[in-house]
Design a protein around this motif. Structure first.
Motif, PDB file in Angstrom:
ATOM      1  N   VAL A  16     -45.232-101.218   1.537  1.00 25.91           N
ATOM      2  CA  VAL A  16     -45.748-102.257   0.639  1.00 25.91           C
ATOM      3  C   VAL A  16     -44.650-102.815  -0.252  1.00 25.91           C
ATOM      4  N   ILE A  17     -44.773-104.100  -0.552  1.00 25.76           N
ATOM      5  CA  ILE A  17     -43.941-104.782  -1.548  1.00 25.76           C
ATOM      6  C   ILE A  17     -44.897-105.337  -2.597  1.00 25.76           C
ATOM      7  N   ILE A  18     -44.683-104.923  -3.846  1.00 23.13           N
ATOM      8  CA  ILE A  18     -45.510-105.394  -4.956  1.00 23.13           C
ATOM      9  C   ILE A  18     -44.586-106.102  -5.936  1.00 23.13           C
ATOM     10  N   GLN A  19     -44.926-107.327  -6.300  1.00 22.28           N
ATOM     11  CA  GLN A  19     -44.098-108.051  -7.260  1.00 22.28           C
ATOM     12  C   GLN A  19     -44.954-108.985  -8.111  1.00 22.28           C
ATOM     13  N   ASN A  20     -44.452-109.247  -9.309  1.00 24.63           N
ATOM     14  CA  ASN A  20     -45.104-110.180 -10.243  1.00 24.63           C
ATOM     15  C   ASN A  20     -46.580-109.836 -10.461  1.00 24.63           C
ATOM     16  N   SER A  21     -46.882-108.564 -10.544  1.00 30.14           N
ATOM     17  CA  SER A  21     -48.277-108.133 -10.597  1.00 30.14           C
ATOM     18  C   SER A  21     -48.530-107.220 -11.787  1.00 30.14           C
ATOM     19  N   THR A  22     -49.813-106.953 -12.047  1.00 34.44           N
ATOM     20  CA  THR A  22     -50.216-106.080 -13.144  1.00 34.44           C
ATOM     21  C   THR A  22     -51.329-105.155 -12.670  1.00 34.44           C
ATOM     22  N   ILE A  23     -51.148-103.869 -12.958  1.00 37.12           N
ATOM     23  CA  ILE A  23     -52.190-102.873 -12.728  1.00 37.12           C
ATOM     24  C   ILE A  23     -52.549-102.355 -14.112  1.00 37.12           C
ATOM     25  N   ASP A  24     -53.777-102.609 -14.532  1.00 33.70           N
ATOM     26  CA  ASP A  24     -54.139-102.390 -15.930  1.00 33.70           C
ATOM     27  C   ASP A  24     -55.459-101.623 -16.039  1.00 33.70           C
ATOM     28  N   GLY A  25     -55.501-100.688 -16.987  1.00 35.68           N
ATOM     29  CA  GLY A  25     -56.752-100.036 -17.356  1.00 35.68           C
ATOM     30  C   GLY A  25     -57.270 -99.023 -16.365  1.00 35.68           C
ATOM     31  N   SER A  26     -56.395 -98.405 -15.586  1.00 35.99           N
ATOM     32  CA  SER A  26     -56.864 -97.427 -14.613  1.00 35.99           C
ATOM     33  C   SER A  26     -57.482 -96.224 -15.312  1.00 35.99           C
ATOM     34  N   LEU A  27     -58.641 -95.817 -14.838  1.00 30.20           N
ATOM     35  CA  LEU A  27     -59.319 -94.626 -15.331  1.00 30.20           C
ATOM     36  C   LEU A  27     -59.078 -93.433 -14.408  1.00 30.20           C
ATOM     37  N   ALA A  28     -58.355 -93.683 -13.306  1.00 34.89           N
ATOM     38  CA  ALA A  28     -58.054 -92.630 -12.337  1.00 34.89           C
ATOM     39  C   ALA A  28     -56.915 -91.761 -12.858  1.00 34.89           C
ATOM     40  N   GLU A  29     -56.711 -90.619 -12.221  1.00 38.96           N
ATOM     41  CA  GLU A  29     -55.598 -89.751 -12.588  1.00 38.96           C
ATOM     42  C   GLU A  29     -54.273 -90.505 -12.467  1.00 38.96           C
ATOM     43  N   ASP A  30     -54.146 -91.336 -11.424  1.00 37.55           N
ATOM     44  CA  ASP A  30     -52.955 -92.147 -11.193  1.00 37.55           C
ATOM     45  C   ASP A  30     -53.390 -93.599 -11.019  1.00 37.55           C
ATOM     46  N   ALA A  31     -52.616 -94.508 -11.586  1.00 36.44           N
ATOM     47  CA  ALA A  31     -52.917 -95.925 -11.387  1.00 36.44           C
ATOM     48  C   ALA A  31     -52.648 -96.323  -9.941  1.00 36.44           C
ATOM     49  N   ILE A  32     -51.535 -95.791  -9.383  1.00 36.18           N
ATOM     50  CA  ILE A  32     -51.170 -96.121  -8.010  1.00 36.18           C
ATOM     51  C   ILE A  32     -50.519 -94.905  -7.353  1.00 36.18           C
ATOM     52  N   ASN A  33     -50.888 -94.661  -6.110  1.00 36.87           N
ATOM     53  CA  ASN A  33     -50.268 -93.622  -5.293  1.00 36.87           C
ATOM     54  C   ASN A  33     -49.744 -94.279  -4.026  1.00 36.87           C
ATOM     55  N   ILE A  34     -48.503 -93.958  -3.687  1.00 36.48           N
ATOM     56  CA  ILE A  34     -47.895 -94.456  -2.458  1.00 36.48           C
ATOM     57  C   ILE A  34     -47.405 -93.224  -1.701  1.00 36.48           C
ATOM     58  N   VAL A  35     -48.030 -92.944  -0.559  1.00 36.01           N
ATOM     59  CA  VAL A  35     -47.805 -91.700   0.166  1.00 36.01           C
ATOM     60  C   VAL A  35     -47.281 -92.003   1.574  1.00 36.01           C
ATOM     61  N   GLU A  36     -46.193 -91.329   1.953  1.00 41.71           N
ATOM     62  CA  GLU A  36     -45.587 -91.493   3.273  1.00 41.71           C
ATOM     63  C   GLU A  36     -45.386 -92.963   3.622  1.00 41.71           C
ATOM     64  N   SER A  37     -44.878 -93.725   2.656  1.00 49.64           N
ATOM     65  CA  SER A  37     -44.700 -95.165   2.812  1.00 49.64           C
ATOM     66  C   SER A  37     -43.422 -95.600   2.114  1.00 49.64           C
ATOM     67  N   HIS A  38     -42.779 -96.620   2.649  1.00 46.23           N
ATOM     68  CA  HIS A  38     -41.665 -97.253   1.949  1.00 46.23           C
ATOM     69  C   HIS A  38     -42.260 -98.307   1.018  1.00 46.23           C
ATOM     70  N   PHE A  39     -41.606 -98.505  -0.126  1.00 49.27           N
ATOM     71  CA  PHE A  39     -42.156 -99.476  -1.066  1.00 49.27           C
ATOM     72  C   PHE A  39     -41.060-100.113  -1.905  1.00 49.27           C
ATOM     73  N   GLU A  40     -41.390-101.299  -2.405  1.00 44.82           N
ATOM     74  CA  GLU A  40     -40.592-102.011  -3.385  1.00 44.82           C
ATOM     75  C   GLU A  40     -41.552-102.479  -4.462  1.00 44.82           C
ATOM     76  N   ILE A  41     -41.193-102.238  -5.724  1.00 48.33           N
ATOM     77  CA  ILE A  41     -42.010-102.734  -6.824  1.00 48.33           C
ATOM     78  C   ILE A  41     -41.074-103.485  -7.765  1.00 48.33           C
ATOM     79  N   ASN A  42     -41.321-104.762  -7.953  1.00 48.98           N
ATOM     80  CA  ASN A  42     -40.476-105.616  -8.787  1.00 48.98           C
ATOM     81  C   ASN A  42     -41.328-106.436  -9.748  1.00 48.98           C
ATOM     82  N   GLN A  43     -40.835-106.595 -10.975  1.00 46.62           N
ATOM     83  CA  GLN A  43     -41.504-107.455 -11.957  1.00 46.62           C
ATOM     84  C   GLN A  43     -43.000-107.162 -12.033  1.00 46.62           C
ATOM     85  N   THR A  44     -43.330-105.882 -12.092  1.00 51.85           N
ATOM     86  CA  THR A  44     -44.730-105.452 -12.111  1.00 51.85           C
ATOM     87  C   THR A  44     -44.967-104.536 -13.301  1.00 51.85           C
TER      88      THR A  44
END
Length: 154
Positions: free
Chosen positions: A123-151
């Protein structure tokens, strides 16, 4: 559970056997939605989920919003059970996407601690917002390549 075969007024259309699209608009999802294939979400789309609803994509998700037409995944009321992307053959992209007030995705045998989970799905995530998560983790990335920019994750 709502499968892509139950397409009705949710703004979700089947483009071919393994490719689905949410048309631009405001859509309300009232029960779990499982997509067996790749999903595209058009710019300017707002998808609202009830408390026990969630989105599972067994493929890639491409949510390419713009600064003028962002994409929103949010609760209809207080919270919802989030997004689970798994076993994608191509890279998922989230750009100008807002994900709000997710809770952990727990339903029968499925127990995910993240509001958003990518499993074996690059996954590539950019220019985004993850807000107000009630979970233990807002985001989990498992066995995956990723890029997160301006997020922002808060």
């Amino acid at each position: 559970m709502l499968f892509e075969t139950d397409l009705d007024t949710n703004g979700l259309i089947k483009l071919n056997d393994k490719y689905f699209q949410f048309k631009k608009g405001v859509w309300i999802i009232t029960k779990p939605l499982v997509i067996n294939g790749d999903l595209e979400v058009q710019p300017g789309t707002i998808i609202k989920f009830t408390r026990d609803a969630y989105l599972i994509v067994k493929g890639a998700i491409n949510s390419l919003g713009t600064k003028k037409e962002p994409i929103y995944f949010e609760p209809l009321n207080n919270s919802w059970k989030g997004i689970y992307i798994l076993n994608a053959n191509i890279v998922s992209n989230l750009d100008h996407v807002y994900v709000r007030n997710t809770a952990a995705l727990e339903d029968r045998l499925l127990r995910l601690s993240g509001g958003i989970t990518f499993y074996k799905s690059d996954v590539i995530i950019q220019n985004s917002t993850i807000d107000g998560s009630l979970a233990e983790d807002a985001i989990n990335i498992v066995e995956s390549h990723f890029e997160i920019n301006q997020t922002v994750i808060k």
